[in-house]
Design a protein around this motif. Structure first.
Motif, PDB file in Angstrom:
ATOM      1  N   THR A   1      -9.538  -1.312 -11.416  1.00  0.00           N
ATOM      2  CA  THR A   1      -9.526  -0.359 -10.309  1.00  0.00           C
ATOM      3  C   THR A   1      -9.852   1.044 -10.811  1.00  0.00           C
ATOM      4  O   THR A   1     -10.992   1.360 -11.082  1.00  0.00           O
ATOM      5  CB  THR A   1      -8.174  -0.393  -9.563  1.00  0.00           C
ATOM      6  OG1 THR A   1      -7.119  -0.229 -10.520  1.00  0.00           O
ATOM      7  CG2 THR A   1      -7.985  -1.723  -8.852  1.00  0.00           C
TER       8      THR A   1
ATOM      9  N   ASP B   1     -11.038   5.992  -6.971  1.00  0.00           N
ATOM     10  CA  ASP B   1     -10.390   4.755  -6.553  1.00  0.00           C
ATOM     11  C   ASP B   1     -11.345   4.074  -5.577  1.00  0.00           C
ATOM     12  O   ASP B   1     -11.564   4.570  -4.471  1.00  0.00           O
ATOM     13  CB  ASP B   1      -9.056   5.051  -5.858  1.00  0.00           C
ATOM     14  CG  ASP B   1      -8.262   3.778  -5.574  1.00  0.00           C
ATOM     15  OD1 ASP B   1      -8.890   2.723  -5.373  1.00  0.00           O
ATOM     16  OD2 ASP B   1      -7.018   3.838  -5.548  1.00  0.00           O
TER      17      ASP B   1
ATOM     18  N   ARG C   1     -11.060   1.586  -3.807  1.00  0.00           N
ATOM     19  CA  ARG C   1     -10.328   0.861  -2.775  1.00  0.00           C
ATOM     20  C   ARG C   1     -10.571  -0.629  -2.910  1.00  0.00           C
ATOM     21  O   ARG C   1     -11.361  -1.228  -2.191  1.00  0.00           O
ATOM     22  CB  ARG C   1     -10.688   1.332  -1.354  1.00  0.00           C
ATOM     23  CG  ARG C   1     -10.281   2.729  -1.063  1.00  0.00           C
ATOM     24  CD  ARG C   1      -8.908   3.090  -1.607  1.00  0.00           C
ATOM     25  NE  ARG C   1      -7.847   2.276  -1.043  1.00  0.00           N
ATOM     26  CZ  ARG C   1      -6.795   1.848  -1.719  1.00  0.00           C
ATOM     27  NH1 ARG C   1      -6.681   2.106  -2.992  1.00  0.00           N
ATOM     28  NH2 ARG C   1      -5.863   1.133  -1.123  1.00  0.00           N
TER      29      ARG C   1
ATOM     30  N   HIS D   1      -5.165  10.033   0.907  1.00  0.00           N
ATOM     31  CA  HIS D   1      -4.397   9.160   0.020  1.00  0.00           C
ATOM     32  C   HIS D   1      -5.010   7.769   0.009  1.00  0.00           C
ATOM     33  O   HIS D   1      -5.313   7.197   1.057  1.00  0.00           O
ATOM     34  CB  HIS D   1      -2.944   9.068   0.475  1.00  0.00           C
ATOM     35  CG  HIS D   1      -2.185  10.346   0.284  1.00  0.00           C
ATOM     36  ND1 HIS D   1      -1.935  10.874  -0.956  1.00  0.00           N
ATOM     37  CD2 HIS D   1      -1.636  11.206   1.185  1.00  0.00           C
ATOM     38  CE1 HIS D   1      -1.261  12.004  -0.821  1.00  0.00           C
ATOM     39  NE2 HIS D   1      -1.070  12.229   0.462  1.00  0.00           N
TER      40      HIS D   1
ATOM     41  N   ASP E   1      -3.653   4.940  -0.647  1.00  0.00           N
ATOM     42  CA  ASP E   1      -2.846   3.851  -0.090  1.00  0.00           C
ATOM     43  C   ASP E   1      -2.871   3.787   1.433  1.00  0.00           C
ATOM     44  O   ASP E   1      -2.347   2.849   2.033  1.00  0.00           O
ATOM     45  CB  ASP E   1      -1.396   3.930  -0.595  1.00  0.00           C
ATOM     46  CG  ASP E   1      -0.742   5.273  -0.321  1.00  0.00           C
ATOM     47  OD1 ASP E   1      -1.307   6.046   0.474  1.00  0.00           O
ATOM     48  OD2 ASP E   1       0.328   5.541  -0.893  1.00  0.00           O
ATOM     49  N   SER E   2      -3.510   4.782   2.076  1.00  0.00           N
ATOM     50  CA  SER E   2      -3.610   4.735   3.539  1.00  0.00           C
ATOM     51  C   SER E   2      -4.909   4.080   3.998  1.00  0.00           C
ATOM     52  O   SER E   2      -5.163   3.944   5.189  1.00  0.00           O
ATOM     53  CB  SER E   2      -3.542   6.156   4.120  1.00  0.00           C
ATOM     54  OG  SER E   2      -4.701   6.896   3.787  1.00  0.00           O
TER      55      SER E   2
ATOM     56  N   ASN F   1      -7.751  -1.845   1.609  1.00  0.00           N
ATOM     57  CA  ASN F   1      -7.823  -2.278   0.209  1.00  0.00           C
ATOM     58  C   ASN F   1      -8.404  -3.684   0.188  1.00  0.00           C
ATOM     59  O   ASN F   1      -7.853  -4.599   0.803  1.00  0.00           O
ATOM     60  CB  ASN F   1      -6.418  -2.275  -0.399  1.00  0.00           C
ATOM     61  CG  ASN F   1      -6.456  -2.370  -1.902  1.00  0.00           C
ATOM     62  OD1 ASN F   1      -7.503  -2.189  -2.504  1.00  0.00           O
ATOM     63  ND2 ASN F   1      -5.322  -2.662  -2.515  1.00  0.00           N
TER      64      ASN F   1
END
Length: 266
Positions: A50, A176, A178, A242, A244-245, A248
């Motif tokens: 990642t 990232d 994702r 962010h 994590d929102s 993924n």
């Protein structure tokens, strides 16, 4: 890059100084590629699929630092040399040396294409130049169904003058994507994608003066802010993107065998 992880801010001198130090430092970096004047380093878990930091460096003979700086700013010219780009445009202006923009790029098939919305800032420093960005959210540019919205934690360029009419270009990125990528993708980025991208920028720098003479030669809003006609954007309109929102996705099962011929050449 966002301080405390929650507040959108415009990078200041300390951020540019930190970015420059990361570009020039070798401590903690693992050399992954070193051929024909191009070096690629990575930092992070070797087995990680990642988030990794990747740094590349190329020596550019016959390209002054200010020319390469123009190349990296000029979105009209980018369409001529960046074959991985699908679309790019400026969204709005924050200050004389900061804006918000959109960029989408082709990932090697069978991976899904990615896009970004970033806050970008730039700083000429004597004969050297820096451009850095990180991902933000803009209410009018939400994630699209046809792309995976990726996150730039920190990405940028350092262009250092290197004698008369030459320069050295550093590109550092921590993104990232994702999702969990196959290890062959992580390896491919350092062994093929990053070196080829740096060579493309170098070639673009060699050809830029002739191209620019025929395309609005006096128009450089990144140098002359009074030429900037972008609408103003307030920091209050933006928020930190962010990872994590966001969606993924797991692409670890995708095989390198599925790469198309054009991807092998990328």
């Amino acid at each position: 890059m966002s301080r405390g992880g929650e507040i959108v801010y415009i990078p200041d001198d300390s951020d540019f100084s930190s970015f420059r130090d990361q570009c020039e430092s070798l401590e903690g970096w693992h050399c992954r590629y070193n051929k024909a004047g191009v070096t690629v380093w990575s930092q992070g878990q070797e087995e990680s699929c990642t988030v990794q930091k990747i740094k590349t460096r190329i020596s550019c003979k016959d390209v002054p630092a200010e020319t390469l700086y123009d190349v990296l700013h000029d979105t009209s010219y980018r369409k001529k040399w960046d074959s991985n780009m699908i679309e790019t445009y400026d969204i709005g202006r924050l200050t004389v040396n900061a804006d918000v923009g959109y960029y989408s790029w082709k990932c090697p098939s069978p991976l899904k294409n990615r896009d970004f919305v970033t806050l970008r800032s730039w700083l000429p420093l004597g004969n050297d130049y820096m451009i850095i960005n990180y991902s933000v959210k803009h209410p009018k540019y939400p994630p699209r169904k046809d792309f995976v919205r990726a996150v730039s934690l920190q990405t940028g360029y350092l262009i250092k003058a290197n004698g008369d009419g030459a320069c050295v270009l550093y590109y550092l990125t921590q993104v990232d994507p994702r999702g969990s990528l196959p290890k062959w993708v992580v390896n491919r980025v350092s062994q093929f994608v990053a070196p080829k991208a740096m060579k493309k920028i170098y070639k673009a720098g060699l050809k830029y003066p002739e191209w620019k003479r025929k395309h609005d030669p006096e128009y450089k809003p990144w140098v002359y802010p009074e030429q900037n006609t972008l609408p103003s954007v307030s920091l209050a309109e933006l928020s930190v993107q962010h990872a994590d929102s966001l969606e993924n996705i797991d692409e670890t099962g995708l095989s390198e065998d599925h790469l198309s011929t054009s991807d092998h050449e990328a």
